[in-house]
Design a protein around this motif. Structure first.
Motif, mmCIF file in Angstrom:
data_model
loop_
_atom_site.group_PDB
_atom_site.id
_atom_site.type_symbol
_atom_site.label_atom_id
_atom_site.label_comp_id
_atom_site.label_asym_id
_atom_site.label_seq_id
_atom_site.Cartn_x
_atom_site.Cartn_y
_atom_site.Cartn_z
ATOM 1 N N ALA A 101 75.075 41.749 -5.778
ATOM 2 C CA ALA A 101 74.611 43.084 -5.396
ATOM 3 C C ALA A 101 73.807 43.032 -4.100
ATOM 4 C CB ALA A 101 73.780 43.702 -6.525
ATOM 5 N N ALA A 102 72.936 42.036 -3.966
ATOM 6 C CA ALA A 102 72.127 41.915 -2.742
ATOM 7 C C ALA A 102 73.014 41.687 -1.525
ATOM 8 C CB ALA A 102 71.118 40.773 -2.890
ATOM 9 N N LEU A 103 74.023 40.848 -1.658
ATOM 10 C CA LEU A 103 74.944 40.609 -0.544
ATOM 11 C C LEU A 103 75.737 41.868 -0.204
ATOM 12 C CD1 LEU A 103 76.223 37.055 -1.509
ATOM 13 C CD2 LEU A 103 74.686 37.650 0.384
ATOM 14 N N ALA A 104 76.157 42.595 -1.219
ATOM 15 C CA ALA A 104 76.893 43.839 -0.985
ATOM 16 C C ALA A 104 76.007 44.884 -0.309
ATOM 17 C CB ALA A 104 77.443 44.383 -2.305
ATOM 18 N N ILE A 105 74.764 44.973 -0.737
ATOM 19 C CA ILE A 105 73.825 45.918 -0.119
ATOM 20 C C ILE A 105 73.613 45.561 1.333
ATOM 21 C CG2 ILE A 105 71.418 46.697 -0.105
ATOM 22 C CD1 ILE A 105 71.557 46.302 -3.219
ATOM 23 N N TRP A 106 73.421 44.270 1.615
ATOM 24 C CA TRP A 106 73.235 43.865 3.013
ATOM 25 C C TRP A 106 74.470 44.234 3.830
ATOM 26 C CZ3 TRP A 106 76.069 40.701 6.191
ATOM 27 C CH2 TRP A 106 75.522 40.517 7.469
ATOM 28 N N ARG A 107 75.653 43.961 3.296
ATOM 29 C CA ARG A 107 76.883 44.209 4.052
ATOM 30 C C ARG A 107 77.088 45.688 4.332
ATOM 31 N NH1 ARG A 107 79.119 44.353 7.703
ATOM 32 N NH2 ARG A 107 81.342 44.232 8.044
ATOM 33 N N ASN B 130 69.042 59.892 11.220
ATOM 34 C CA ASN B 130 67.902 58.986 11.370
ATOM 35 C C ASN B 130 67.924 57.883 10.324
ATOM 36 O OD1 ASN B 130 66.861 60.323 13.593
ATOM 37 N ND2 ASN B 130 65.620 61.693 12.344
ATOM 38 N N LEU B 131 68.398 58.208 9.131
ATOM 39 C CA LEU B 131 68.480 57.213 8.065
ATOM 40 C C LEU B 131 69.415 56.076 8.460
ATOM 41 C CD1 LEU B 131 67.689 56.474 5.136
ATOM 42 C CD2 LEU B 131 69.687 57.765 4.395
ATOM 43 N N LEU B 132 70.509 56.405 9.118
ATOM 44 C CA LEU B 132 71.460 55.381 9.532
ATOM 45 C C LEU B 132 70.933 54.518 10.668
ATOM 46 C CD1 LEU B 132 74.848 57.313 9.368
ATOM 47 C CD2 LEU B 132 73.969 55.627 7.762
ATOM 48 N N ASP B 133 69.866 54.942 11.314
ATOM 49 C CA ASP B 133 69.268 54.160 12.399
ATOM 50 C C ASP B 133 68.310 53.080 11.894
ATOM 51 O OD1 ASP B 133 70.621 55.533 14.350
ATOM 52 O OD2 ASP B 133 69.004 56.953 14.726
ATOM 53 N N CYS B 134 67.843 53.203 10.665
ATOM 54 C CA CYS B 134 66.828 52.282 10.138
ATOM 55 C C CYS B 134 67.422 51.431 9.012
ATOM 56 C CB CYS B 134 65.622 53.066 9.623
ATOM 57 S SG CYS B 134 64.356 52.026 8.889
ATOM 58 N N PHE B 135 67.613 50.144 9.289
ATOM 59 C CA PHE B 135 68.191 49.239 8.291
ATOM 60 C C PHE B 135 67.351 49.225 7.017
ATOM 61 C CE2 PHE B 135 68.724 45.301 6.047
ATOM 62 C CZ PHE B 135 70.088 45.077 6.094
ATOM 63 N N TYR B 136 66.043 49.145 7.167
ATOM 64 C CA TYR B 136 65.156 48.994 6.005
ATOM 65 C C TYR B 136 65.169 50.235 5.124
ATOM 66 C CZ TYR B 136 63.714 45.097 8.862
ATOM 67 O OH TYR B 136 63.726 43.966 9.628
ATOM 68 N N CYS B 137 65.142 51.408 5.729
ATOM 69 C CA CYS B 137 65.183 52.662 4.958
ATOM 70 C C CYS B 137 66.532 52.812 4.263
ATOM 71 C CB CYS B 137 64.960 53.862 5.874
ATOM 72 S SG CYS B 137 63.409 53.815 6.772
ATOM 73 N N LEU B 138 67.588 52.554 5.008
ATOM 74 C CA LEU B 138 68.931 52.707 4.466
ATOM 75 C C LEU B 138 69.180 51.735 3.314
ATOM 76 C CD1 LEU B 138 71.667 54.126 4.706
ATOM 77 C CD2 LEU B 138 72.301 52.428 6.434
ATOM 78 N N SER B 139 68.629 50.530 3.411
ATOM 79 C CA SER B 139 68.856 49.554 2.338
ATOM 80 C C SER B 139 68.251 50.024 1.011
ATOM 81 C CB SER B 139 68.304 48.176 2.710
ATOM 82 O OG SER B 139 66.898 48.160 2.671
ATOM 83 N N MET B 140 67.169 50.781 1.066
ATOM 84 C CA MET B 140 66.588 51.329 -0.172
ATOM 85 C C MET B 140 67.562 52.298 -0.832
ATOM 86 S SD MET B 140 63.765 50.256 -1.403
ATOM 87 C CE MET B 140 63.510 51.516 -2.621
ATOM 88 N N TRP B 141 68.163 53.165 -0.046
ATOM 89 C CA TRP B 141 69.104 54.147 -0.594
ATOM 90 C C TRP B 141 70.378 53.475 -1.093
ATOM 91 C CZ3 TRP B 141 67.756 58.950 -1.741
ATOM 92 C CH2 TRP B 141 66.622 59.475 -1.127
#
Length: 91
Positions: free
Chosen positions: A11-17, A46-57
């Motif tokens: 799941a973590a690898l899929a989320i990163w990808r 804006n959400l798509l611009d931030c890796f960290y924010c997007l990874s939470m969603w």
């Protein structure tokens, strides 16, 4: 127990990808680039611009899949996002 760990790592690898694709890449045939352009500067753009924010969603459905109790699901969402952020920093 090994299955839970396996699901967590997968799941973590899929989320990163997925997060990396949506926030940093243009995608096949520039589809992701066109999506980001279409969304503009609104919430989703804006959400798509931030890796960290997007990874939470992105982590939410995966955390629900990995966790069994409600508390585990919440913790898994946060932990999966955190692990994908660590992977992003390492790459």
């Amino acid at each position: 127990m090994a299955t839970v760990v396996f699901h967590f790592v997968i799941a973590a690898l899929a989320i990163w990808r997925i997060t990396h694709l949506l926030s940093k890449e243009d995608g096949p045939f520039d589809l992701v680039f066109k999506l980001r352009k279409q969304l503009g500067q609104g919430f989703f753009g804006n959400l798509l611009d931030c890796f960290y924010c997007l990874s939470m969603w992105i982590a939410i459905p995966f955390g629900i899949w990995v966790g069994t109790t409600m508390l585990e699901k919440i913790i898994c969402c946060i932990a999966l996002s955190g692990l994908s952020c660590i992977i992003e920093i390492m790459t």
